[in-house]
Design an enzyme around this catalytic site. Sequence first.
Site, PDB file in Angstrom:
ATOM      1  N   ARG A 131       0.143   3.981 -24.442  1.00  0.00           N
ATOM      2  CA  ARG A 131       1.253   4.652 -23.764  1.00  0.00           C
ATOM      3  C   ARG A 131       2.009   5.556 -24.745  1.00  0.00           C
ATOM      4  NH1 ARG A 131       2.772   5.941 -18.615  1.00  0.00           N
ATOM      5  NH2 ARG A 131       4.868   5.295 -18.046  1.00  0.00           N
ATOM      6  N   THR A 421      -2.183  11.787 -12.576  1.00  0.00           N
ATOM      7  CA  THR A 421      -2.955  10.745 -13.266  1.00  0.00           C
ATOM      8  C   THR A 421      -4.425  10.695 -12.824  1.00  0.00           C
ATOM      9  OG1 THR A 421      -0.861   9.533 -13.431  1.00  0.00           O
ATOM     10  CG2 THR A 421      -2.816   8.265 -13.882  1.00  0.00           C
ATOM     11  N   THR A 439      -3.135   9.510 -18.107  1.00  0.00           N
ATOM     12  CA  THR A 439      -2.148  10.366 -17.451  1.00  0.00           C
ATOM     13  C   THR A 439      -1.469  11.342 -18.399  1.00  0.00           C
ATOM     14  OG1 THR A 439      -0.208  10.271 -15.986  1.00  0.00           O
ATOM     15  CG2 THR A 439      -0.215   8.745 -17.828  1.00  0.00           C
ATOM     16  N   GLU A 441       1.389  12.236 -16.702  1.00  0.00           N
ATOM     17  CA  GLU A 441       2.489  11.973 -15.770  1.00  0.00           C
ATOM     18  C   GLU A 441       2.473  12.942 -14.600  1.00  0.00           C
ATOM     19  OE1 GLU A 441       4.718  10.261 -13.651  1.00  0.00           O
ATOM     20  OE2 GLU A 441       5.950  12.004 -14.074  1.00  0.00           O
ATOM     21  N   GLU A 458       5.953  12.180 -19.939  1.00  0.00           N
ATOM     22  CA  GLU A 458       6.029  10.733 -19.660  1.00  0.00           C
ATOM     23  C   GLU A 458       7.449  10.171 -19.795  1.00  0.00           C
ATOM     24  OE1 GLU A 458       3.590   8.774 -17.725  1.00  0.00           O
ATOM     25  OE2 GLU A 458       2.520  10.057 -19.137  1.00  0.00           O
ATOM     26  N   ASP A 461       9.472   8.894 -16.922  1.00  0.00           N
ATOM     27  CA  ASP A 461       9.224   7.580 -16.314  1.00  0.00           C
ATOM     28  C   ASP A 461      10.302   6.576 -16.714  1.00  0.00           C
ATOM     29  OD1 ASP A 461       7.051   8.177 -14.770  1.00  0.00           O
ATOM     30  OD2 ASP A 461       5.569   7.130 -15.985  1.00  0.00           O
ATOM     31  N   SER A 485       5.467   2.000 -16.741  1.00  0.00           N
ATOM     32  CA  SER A 485       4.408   2.664 -15.985  1.00  0.00           C
ATOM     33  C   SER A 485       4.086   1.867 -14.721  1.00  0.00           C
ATOM     34  CB  SER A 485       3.158   2.739 -16.865  1.00  0.00           C
ATOM     35  OG  SER A 485       2.061   3.235 -16.133  1.00  0.00           O
TER      36      SER A 485
HETATM   37  N1  GLY Z   1       3.253   8.309 -15.145  1.00  0.00           N
HETATM   38  C1  GLY Z   1       2.576   7.491 -14.235  1.00  0.00           C
HETATM   39  C2  GLY Z   1       2.688   6.055 -14.604  1.00  0.00           C
HETATM   40  O1  GLY Z   1       2.637   5.755 -15.777  1.00  0.00           O
HETATM   41  O2  GLY Z   1       2.826   5.215 -13.766  1.00  0.00           O
END
Ligand code: GLY
Length: 599
Positions: A131, A421, A439, A441, A458, A461, A485
């Site tokens: 991540r 994604t 992803t 995002e 990201e 999020d 996420s």
């Molecule tokens: N950005 C999509 C997720 O991580 O859920």
Amino acid sequence: MKPMQVITAAVAAVLAGPLSAQTAADGVAPEVATGLSEYFPGLSEQGLAALESKNAGESVVANDWMVAAANPLAVDAGADVLRNGGTAADAMVAVQAVLGLVEPQSSGLGGGAFLVWYDAESGELTTLDGRETAPLSVTPTMFQDADGEPLQFFDAVVGGLSVGTPGTPRLMEEAHRRWGQANWQSLFDDAITHAEDGFVVSERLASSIANGAERLGRFEATADYFLPGGTPLAAGTTLVNADYADVLRQIAEGGADAFYEGRIAADIVSVVQNAEGNPGLLSMDDFAHYAVIERPAVCMEYRDADVCGMGPPSSGALTVGQILGVASQFDLAALGPDNVESWRIIGDASRLAFADRGRYMADSDFVPMPTSGLLNPAYLTERAGLIEGTENALEEVSAGSPPWDHAMLLSDDQSIELPSTSHISIVDSYGNALSMTTTIENAFGSRLFVNGFLLNNELTDFSFRTHSNGVPIANRIEPGKRPRSSMSPTIVMQDGSPTLVIGSPGGSRIIGYVSQTIIAHLDWGMDIQEAIAMPHLVNRFGTYDVEDGTAATDFVAPLTELGFEVNPRDLNSGLHAIVVGDTLIGGADPRREGIALGE
Ligand code: GLY
């Protein structure tokens, strides 16, 4: 080489009833037409056969190995690796490298990913967290205006502010280091060839560009690539990306360090910090500190299987696990997919799970979390009791009190998460299984384009608010933290062996897509392609989204009568799944361009 067989989904459709009877062939999918081979010149014979199977609504059956992902050229690259004795980890590197070129709006080197791995030799299941991280210099109020109010979502997304430290290149390397056998450099060959010779812009990519043209036009490098001469790239255009080929060559030769330590990172930092109107905070320090983290898989017992996936900072496995844990207390198999009672149970199980998600789930390296309490059987029985006590939709849904040896007050959060994604499912000839959701995002991420690839957004999020009434929100932004996420790369296990490898894109609807497909396959006995193509009904924060233009809209009136607020709309999942048994049976989502291919 063993021949690839196909089975039809029609038999399963008849058995499973009207809701499940609508397949790709009869138009569930707005994007069925995008699976035409004219957009994938150079696709192998096997790839073309897989594309035809998908468009006919048929599962794909193979004996030795299988790969399912969002673009036929990417699947072909992975298939080449598997055919030549590579592992699922090797194949993933090749698939991801091609996806970053041909599906740049969804994932790539500028983003992050979560990977679930079943190791055939040890019988162990583990996960890797790739991540993105928040830069070390972020501040708690960076997504708020001068009055402390949250920014409008796209004001935060577009530009440098939303960009986290990418994790995907390090994850590709780490997976290969642990489980790869193939020569690292060779895994980039197909992607480099496609980038240098050019690939054909697919209908899906072209329509995504056209829909997002205004925001893509705000930055010169992005506009030059996606809107040459000011016009969105048309489907069928051959597109060369020499900068991407150059970056891949550097990574092929120097490993992920070439990305994190050298000119590539410096270029990213410069573009992020100088983004006009919305500069960001990413620095070389953030690249230097970036690490992939191994974490234990989070598993939930469901029927006679264990549904295993990615724990925090993803809410995926916990929320899917809570939905299934509550649903398991009802006889969904007897009720069937055409009974509104099934959807009342699934819908309110989802609402209860999303309430806990909003209260408790975040990066547990930064915020204490009741991780095991959230899946505690007694707690989930208590939550199921709320649904059992009524025949209607729950009037109010709030977070529960899972068992927790920690005293802490937290506020609820509802981060905005829009669908984008990509998901990759692979089983290799050694019996290893890989489930990876990847992803940048939002579609096209931050819209910043550097050296041939897009940078993620990201950080949006995270919750834009840090507190509510003085009580902290778990998913608030902090230096080095990973945003929560919804990605749910999943491996279903039975008697210690994988039986289903699955995942999807779709923002926080990922959780509903994955849960529904598991229920359709395990409870309602659907063939995997049938389960994937089945019309969606997804509930997250209360509104019941039903897939427009499908049999799911038959439930609008009955669900409304039960007290749900029902919202027909496009539900653009991208499920890719492999059933593992005596044979491998693969399915790819008719709503997107992907295929499943095996031998
Ligand atoms: N950005 C999509 C997720 O991580 O859920």
